[in-house]
Design a protein around this motif. Sequence first.
Motif, PDB file in Angstrom:
ATOM      1  N   GLY A  15       0.809  -1.214   0.000  1.00 25.24           N
ATOM      2  CA  GLY A  15       0.000   0.000   0.000  1.00 25.24           C
ATOM      3  C   GLY A  15       0.843   1.265   0.000  1.00 25.24           C
ATOM      4  N   ILE A  16       1.945   1.253   0.764  1.00 30.09           N
ATOM      5  CA  ILE A  16       2.803   2.436   0.840  1.00 30.09           C
ATOM      6  C   ILE A  16       3.655   2.571  -0.417  1.00 30.09           C
ATOM      7  CG2 ILE A  16       4.701   3.514   2.110  1.00 30.09           C
ATOM      8  CD1 ILE A  16       3.632   2.053   4.618  1.00 30.09           C
ATOM      9  N   ALA A  17       4.176   1.442  -0.920  1.00 26.43           N
ATOM     10  CA  ALA A  17       5.060   1.495  -2.085  1.00 26.43           C
ATOM     11  C   ALA A  17       4.332   1.935  -3.345  1.00 26.43           C
ATOM     12  CB  ALA A  17       5.709   0.133  -2.305  1.00 26.43           C
ATOM     13  N   THR A  18       3.022   1.638  -3.420  1.00 27.73           N
ATOM     14  CA  THR A  18       2.247   2.099  -4.566  1.00 27.73           C
ATOM     15  C   THR A  18       2.196   3.624  -4.545  1.00 27.73           C
ATOM     16  OG1 THR A  18       0.868   0.120  -4.466  1.00 27.73           O
ATOM     17  CG2 THR A  18       0.008   1.977  -5.711  1.00 27.73           C
ATOM     18  N   PRO A  19       2.600   4.287  -5.635  1.00 21.62           N
ATOM     19  CA  PRO A  19       2.693   5.753  -5.602  1.00 21.62           C
ATOM     20  C   PRO A  19       1.429   6.441  -5.101  1.00 21.62           C
ATOM     21  CG  PRO A  19       3.673   4.921  -7.605  1.00 21.62           C
ATOM     22  CD  PRO A  19       3.045   3.736  -6.919  1.00 21.62           C
ATOM     23  N   GLY A  20       1.562   7.182  -4.021  1.00 17.24           N
ATOM     24  CA  GLY A  20       0.482   7.947  -3.426  1.00 17.24           C
ATOM     25  C   GLY A  20       0.991   9.321  -3.037  1.00 17.24           C
ATOM     26  N   MET A  42       9.343  13.399   5.596  1.00 17.19           N
ATOM     27  CA  MET A  42       9.138  12.003   5.982  1.00 17.19           C
ATOM     28  C   MET A  42       8.681  11.917   7.436  1.00 17.19           C
ATOM     29  SD  MET A  42      12.518  10.313   4.235  1.00 17.19           S
ATOM     30  CE  MET A  42      13.284  11.187   2.851  1.00 17.19           C
ATOM     31  N   VAL A  43       9.285  12.737   8.284  1.00 17.34           N
ATOM     32  CA  VAL A  43       8.890  12.759   9.696  1.00 17.34           C
ATOM     33  C   VAL A  43       7.432  13.205   9.827  1.00 17.34           C
ATOM     34  CG1 VAL A  43       9.291  13.851  11.939  1.00 17.34           C
ATOM     35  CG2 VAL A  43      11.237  13.140  10.519  1.00 17.34           C
ATOM     36  N   GLY A  44       7.030  14.199   9.028  1.00 18.93           N
ATOM     37  CA  GLY A  44       5.650  14.669   9.049  1.00 18.93           C
ATOM     38  C   GLY A  44       4.668  13.583   8.652  1.00 18.93           C
ATOM     39  N   ALA A  45       5.008  12.816   7.616  1.00 20.32           N
ATOM     40  CA  ALA A  45       4.126  11.738   7.165  1.00 20.32           C
ATOM     41  C   ALA A  45       4.041  10.629   8.211  1.00 20.32           C
ATOM     42  CB  ALA A  45       4.626  11.179   5.837  1.00 20.32           C
ATOM     43  N   VAL A  46       5.173  10.301   8.838  1.00 22.99           N
ATOM     44  CA  VAL A  46       5.186   9.267   9.876  1.00 22.99           C
ATOM     45  C   VAL A  46       4.355   9.713  11.084  1.00 22.99           C
ATOM     46  CG1 VAL A  46       6.657   8.143  11.587  1.00 22.99           C
ATOM     47  CG2 VAL A  46       7.339   8.166   9.190  1.00 22.99           C
ATOM     48  N   VAL A 154       4.279   1.166  15.024  1.00 23.02           N
ATOM     49  CA  VAL A 154       5.737   1.217  14.817  1.00 23.02           C
ATOM     50  C   VAL A 154       6.121   0.494  13.533  1.00 23.02           C
ATOM     51  CG1 VAL A 154       7.954   0.415  15.725  1.00 23.02           C
ATOM     52  CG2 VAL A 154       6.296   1.500  17.255  1.00 23.02           C
ATOM     53  N   VAL A 155       5.515  -0.680  13.295  1.00 23.07           N
ATOM     54  CA  VAL A 155       5.802  -1.432  12.069  1.00 23.07           C
ATOM     55  C   VAL A 155       5.400  -0.629  10.840  1.00 23.07           C
ATOM     56  CG1 VAL A 155       5.150  -3.462  10.702  1.00 23.07           C
ATOM     57  CG2 VAL A 155       5.647  -3.706  13.147  1.00 23.07           C
ATOM     58  N   PHE A 156       4.199  -0.050  10.874  1.00 21.74           N
ATOM     59  CA  PHE A 156       3.729   0.729   9.728  1.00 21.74           C
ATOM     60  C   PHE A 156       4.611   1.949   9.507  1.00 21.74           C
ATOM     61  CE2 PHE A 156       1.229   3.723   7.343  1.00 21.74           C
ATOM     62  CZ  PHE A 156       0.537   2.930   6.441  1.00 21.74           C
ATOM     63  N   ALA A 157       4.937   2.656  10.595  1.00 22.94           N
ATOM     64  CA  ALA A 157       5.746   3.867  10.479  1.00 22.94           C
ATOM     65  C   ALA A 157       7.135   3.544   9.945  1.00 22.94           C
ATOM     66  CB  ALA A 157       5.841   4.566  11.829  1.00 22.94           C
ATOM     67  N   ASP A 160       6.773   2.833   6.290  1.00 24.28           N
ATOM     68  CA  ASP A 160       6.455   4.092   5.616  1.00 24.28           C
ATOM     69  C   ASP A 160       7.719   4.939   5.439  1.00 24.28           C
ATOM     70  OD1 ASP A 160       4.916   6.002   4.397  1.00 24.28           O
ATOM     71  OD2 ASP A 160       4.016   6.776   6.234  1.00 24.28           O
ATOM     72  N   PHE A 161       8.480   5.088   6.510  1.00 23.10           N
ATOM     73  CA  PHE A 161       9.700   5.897   6.444  1.00 23.10           C
ATOM     74  C   PHE A 161      10.702   5.290   5.463  1.00 23.10           C
ATOM     75  CE2 PHE A 161      13.938   7.212   7.664  1.00 23.10           C
ATOM     76  CZ  PHE A 161      13.780   8.577   7.863  1.00 23.10           C
ATOM     77  N   THR A 162      10.860   3.964   5.506  1.00 19.35           N
ATOM     78  CA  THR A 162      11.819   3.300   4.614  1.00 19.35           C
ATOM     79  C   THR A 162      11.458   3.502   3.152  1.00 19.35           C
ATOM     80  OG1 THR A 162      12.275   1.607   6.297  1.00 19.35           O
ATOM     81  CG2 THR A 162      12.868   1.084   4.023  1.00 19.35           C
TER      82      THR A 162
END
Length: 208
Positions: A15-20, A42-46, A154-157, A160-162
Amino acid sequence: MASALIIFATVALIGIATPGPTVLLALTNGSRLGVRASLPGMVGAVLSDFVLIAAVALGLGTLLAASEFWFSVVKWIGVAYLAYLGIRLLRSEGALQLPRDELSAGPPSARSVFLRSFLVAVTNPKGYLFFSAFLPQFVSASQPQIPQYVLLGVVFAAIDFTIMFAYAVAGAKAIRLFKAKGVLWLDRASGGALLALASSLALYRKNA
């Protein structure tokens, strides 16, 4: 919990890797500002991830833990949403449209980069739908829920950050890698994977 966490991480990764919106902002910031200057975004999105997860944990999670009916309703919303995204990607023309930054006399401040990504993510209704549809399904009602939500967050964040960091690096090095043909194949692969995950989620049971 381990098997559910793997499924959750896989759904999150695709879901995250798909361009959004947020990854495209990371790509754009990386190409225009460099990776280091993109970090505040990136910090803002996390941070927005934790805001959305907290909203779900404080409300919908309790309802779904107590009601098999509402659990099923939300699960099928999630299945439908994944299938919709998968079909949309399979039908994609592979066109990548980057968001346009407003013209300015100089580079944006770290605060501006942070707020842009945070607001884009936290005001995206699809984000609420995604978290509301999927998070409660990976939380066991027989165990303390807050630690489970923290772990999922934590896993999602981290994922997402990576992913955003990878997009920023790619943007800084060579934006041309993400033009039409490459994105077309990315869309096809992601669309097929999302449809497969929709099928898996349809078979997923609350007490599994």
